[in-house]
Scaffold this motif. Structure first.
Motif, PDB file in Angstrom:
ATOM      1  N   LEU B 239      37.927  -1.539  11.375  1.00 35.58           N
ATOM      2  CA  LEU B 239      37.043  -2.706  11.305  1.00 35.58           C
ATOM      3  C   LEU B 239      36.030  -2.717  12.443  1.00 35.58           C
ATOM      4  O   LEU B 239      36.291  -2.177  13.537  1.00 35.58           O
ATOM      5  N   ALA B 240      34.906  -3.343  12.169  1.00 36.78           N
ATOM      6  CA  ALA B 240      33.888  -3.515  13.204  1.00 36.78           C
ATOM      7  C   ALA B 240      34.507  -4.229  14.395  1.00 36.78           C
ATOM      8  O   ALA B 240      35.324  -5.138  14.226  1.00 36.78           O
ATOM      9  N   GLY B 241      34.140  -3.808  15.580  1.00 36.46           N
ATOM     10  CA  GLY B 241      34.664  -4.415  16.799  1.00 36.46           C
ATOM     11  C   GLY B 241      35.808  -3.634  17.415  1.00 36.46           C
ATOM     12  O   GLY B 241      36.128  -3.824  18.593  1.00 36.46           O
ATOM     13  N   GLU B 242      36.431  -2.740  16.640  1.00 33.73           N
ATOM     14  CA  GLU B 242      37.571  -1.981  17.180  1.00 33.73           C
ATOM     15  C   GLU B 242      37.095  -0.915  18.172  1.00 33.73           C
ATOM     16  O   GLU B 242      36.014  -0.343  18.038  1.00 33.73           O
ATOM     17  N   LEU B 243      37.964  -0.650  19.144  1.00 34.49           N
ATOM     18  CA  LEU B 243      37.715   0.426  20.096  1.00 34.49           C
ATOM     19  C   LEU B 243      38.564   1.620  19.649  1.00 34.49           C
ATOM     20  O   LEU B 243      39.796   1.520  19.587  1.00 34.49           O
ATOM     21  N   ILE B 244      37.914   2.702  19.321  1.00 38.08           N
ATOM     22  CA  ILE B 244      38.600   3.876  18.781  1.00 38.08           C
ATOM     23  C   ILE B 244      38.554   5.009  19.797  1.00 38.08           C
ATOM     24  O   ILE B 244      37.493   5.321  20.351  1.00 38.08           O
ATOM     25  N   SER B 245      39.721   5.617  20.047  1.00 38.00           N
ATOM     26  CA  SER B 245      39.782   6.795  20.914  1.00 38.00           C
ATOM     27  C   SER B 245      39.847   8.049  20.044  1.00 38.00           C
ATOM     28  O   SER B 245      40.531   8.056  19.013  1.00 38.00           O
ATOM     29  N   VAL B 246      39.144   9.061  20.483  1.00 37.88           N
ATOM     30  CA  VAL B 246      39.047  10.287  19.687  1.00 37.88           C
ATOM     31  C   VAL B 246      39.418  11.484  20.554  1.00 37.88           C
ATOM     32  O   VAL B 246      38.919  11.626  21.676  1.00 37.88           O
ATOM     33  N   THR B 247      40.316  12.331  20.036  1.00 41.15           N
ATOM     34  CA  THR B 247      40.544  13.625  20.684  1.00 41.15           C
ATOM     35  C   THR B 247      40.078  14.710  19.717  1.00 41.15           C
ATOM     36  O   THR B 247      40.270  14.593  18.503  1.00 41.15           O
ATOM     37  N   THR B 248      39.460  15.728  20.292  1.00 43.00           N
ATOM     38  CA  THR B 248      38.889  16.809  19.483  1.00 43.00           C
ATOM     39  C   THR B 248      39.563  18.125  19.840  1.00 43.00           C
ATOM     40  O   THR B 248      39.694  18.458  21.023  1.00 43.00           O
ATOM     41  N   THR B 249      39.982  18.853  18.806  1.00 43.03           N
ATOM     42  CA  THR B 249      40.596  20.158  19.018  1.00 43.03           C
ATOM     43  C   THR B 249      39.909  21.174  18.108  1.00 43.03           C
ATOM     44  O   THR B 249      39.854  20.971  16.885  1.00 43.03           O
ATOM     45  N   TYR B 250      39.377  22.216  18.706  1.00 39.17           N
ATOM     46  CA  TYR B 250      38.834  23.311  17.887  1.00 39.17           C
ATOM     47  C   TYR B 250      40.007  24.128  17.354  1.00 39.17           C
ATOM     48  O   TYR B 250      40.913  24.503  18.113  1.00 39.17           O
ATOM     49  N   THR B 251      40.002  24.378  16.059  1.00 38.54           N
ATOM     50  CA  THR B 251      41.139  25.062  15.432  1.00 38.54           C
ATOM     51  C   THR B 251      40.793  26.455  14.908  1.00 38.54           C
ATOM     52  O   THR B 251      41.682  27.289  14.771  1.00 38.54           O
ATOM     53  N   GLU B 252      39.546  26.684  14.594  1.00 36.44           N
ATOM     54  CA  GLU B 252      39.166  27.992  14.051  1.00 36.44           C
ATOM     55  C   GLU B 252      37.771  28.367  14.533  1.00 36.44           C
ATOM     56  O   GLU B 252      36.879  27.514  14.588  1.00 36.44           O
ATOM     57  N   VAL B 253      37.603  29.648  14.844  1.00 36.82           N
ATOM     58  CA  VAL B 253      36.283  30.227  15.095  1.00 36.82           C
ATOM     59  C   VAL B 253      36.269  31.550  14.341  1.00 36.82           C
ATOM     60  O   VAL B 253      37.106  32.415  14.594  1.00 36.82           O
ATOM     61  N   TYR B 254      35.368  31.677  13.396  1.00 32.84           N
ATOM     62  CA  TYR B 254      35.327  32.919  12.612  1.00 32.84           C
ATOM     63  C   TYR B 254      33.903  33.177  12.121  1.00 32.84           C
ATOM     64  O   TYR B 254      33.037  32.306  12.225  1.00 32.84           O
TER      65      TYR B 254
END
Lengths: 138, 299
Positions: B239-254
């Motif tokens: 919902l609008a107003g929420e604070l969202i935390s994001v973690t990013t993981t690279y899984t493939e490089v080809y």
């Protein structure tokens, strides 16, 4: 406004729609999505990269397809799953036709999946999406 | 593969052919930079200030020096990281300016290329130094084949290692704008984050996480690129107003070989959590860069 369907049926086609974007739309989308790649609003940069004009964001097309299916889905629907694959570019100013078809219905779960796609003026598919929608408070 | 036009050696000194700056050059510069200080293009204003004519903008000289240096080096992947200039004497329009360069130092690394420190002197027709500066140039390693540096990319993105978290507020105004832009009628605007909005919460799309920028400077010509695919699955509506935390993981490089090109794919996964630490969604994004094969470019 295209009416909503109360109960999606497998195989049923959505009522198509056509959207024509402007450079202003792309600049607005760049702002709201924080995607400031020049290829979406700088004509000279886009032509230097071999395109006729600036091109529409892939995410913008996914967003348009999302709204397209939501507009015809049962009241209270939300998209639980969305996947998009980009097959070709769409240039600003070109009509983008939005299409969709229901492919899965789970009545007990108040859930349905749709395949969605965009076509350019040559009827070539440029974006393919699949969206799974829920409604009824699920 | 385009080779450097000159051998980059510390101590090398050269002087480019003189450049005469025209009034049109300065007017274009004023328009481009919105520096409308009159003594740069109005002769009377310049004379009133004690100059013999319109004065060449200092940054114009810096830009000209940078362009001349990069053209001389001729290294496709050369890019300027930093430059400093000091303007000692005014140059007026119509005067021929000479640009003299000296490579003060070269620091080399097999993996990362070379860093050059180049001093610049701008001289007027009487050989008086009117401007001095230093330009710091980075040269990416030259590729001697069509091979893309997959191992270097995997190392740069720390394949398999989460990055973050990055926190983003889902703003009401953004949600409304996004819905309208995507075609939602005014009477159906609501406070649920649109499904495709997850791209706006992606640290890579937002340039908050830039681990493989060197790919843009490879000496292999880049001929295209963009999102290849995007996927998301939500546990519940955000919902609008929420604070969202994001973690990013690279899984493939080809890589895949295309027609006359090589396609470099990098796939990353994002995990979204809310303020209570509960996972609310996951996403998978694939990005592709297309590079021209050397053999194709030579045809």
């Amino acid at each position: 406004m295209i009416p909503r369907v109360k109960r999606p049926e497998v195989g049923a086609l959505l009522t198509p729609n056509v959207i024509v974007t402007t450079t202003k739309d792309l600049v607005k989308f760049a702002g709201v999505s924080s995607d400031f790649n020049l290829i979406h609003y700088d004509h000279d940069y886009a032509t230097s990269r071999g395109f006729d004009r600036v091109i529409v964001h892939g995410f913008f097309k996914a967003a348009m397809l999302s709204e397209f299916v939501l507009a015809q889905a049962p009241e209270g629907s939300w998209i639980r799953k969305l996947s998009a694959t980009y097959r070709g570019v769409d240039s600003v100013g070109d009509p983008i036709a939005l299409h969709g078809r229901c492919i899965v219905v789970e009545p007990d779960a108040d859930l349905a999946s749709f395949e969605l796609w965009t076509e350019n003026p040559s009827a070539t598919i440029t974006t393919r999406c699949e969206a799974t929608l829920c409604w009824g408070g699920k | 593969m385009i080779a450097p036009k000159m051998k980059v050696v510390a101590g090398s000194t050269w002087r480019e052919d003189p450049v005469t700056v025209s009034a049109a050059d300065l007017v274009r510069w004023a328009g481009a930079t919105e520096d409308f200080t009159e003594f740069h293009f109005d002769k009377e204003a310049a004379i009133a200030r004690g100059f013999q004519g319109p004065v060449v903008n200092g940054p114009w000289k810096a830009r000209a020096a940078k362009a001349a240096l990069l053209a001389r080096i001729g290294h496709q992947s050369a890019h300027v990281r930093r430059m400093t200039f000091e303007y000692r004497k005014a140059d007026v329009v119509g005067v021929a300016l000479a640009f003299e360069f000296t490579i003060a130092s070269v620091t080399e690394s097999d993996a990362d290329g070379s860093d050059l420190e180049v001093t610049v002197r701008v001289l007027d027709p009487a050989d008086v130094v009117t401007t001095v500066g230093t330009i710091y140039v980075h040269l990416e390693p030259q590729c001697d084949s069509d091979d893309l540096p997959l191992d270097r990319v995997r190392s740069a993105v720390s394949l398999g290692t989460p990055h973050g978290p990055f926190s983003y507020r889902v703003e009401h105004a953004d949600i409304e704008r996004y819905q309208r832009l995507s075609g939602r009628p005014e009477d159906r605007i609501d406070n649920i984050m649109p499904a495709a909005f997850f791209g706006s919460l992606d640290p890579v799309e937002r340039r908050d996480l830039e681990l493989d920028d060197f790919l843009l400077d490879l000496s292999i010509p880049k001929i295209g690129g963009g999102n290849a695919f995007n996927q998301v699955e939500y546990e519940r509506p955000i919902l609008a107003g929420e604070l969202i935390s994001v973690t990013t993981t690279y899984t493939e490089v080809y890589e895949k070989k295309g027609q006359g090109s090589r396609l470099l794919f990098r796939v990353r996964e994002n995990v979204f959590t809310d303020e209570s630490g509960t996972q609310v969604g996951t996403a998978r994004n694939g990005h592709v860069l297309a590079y021209q094969l050397a053999s194709a470019g030579a045809r």
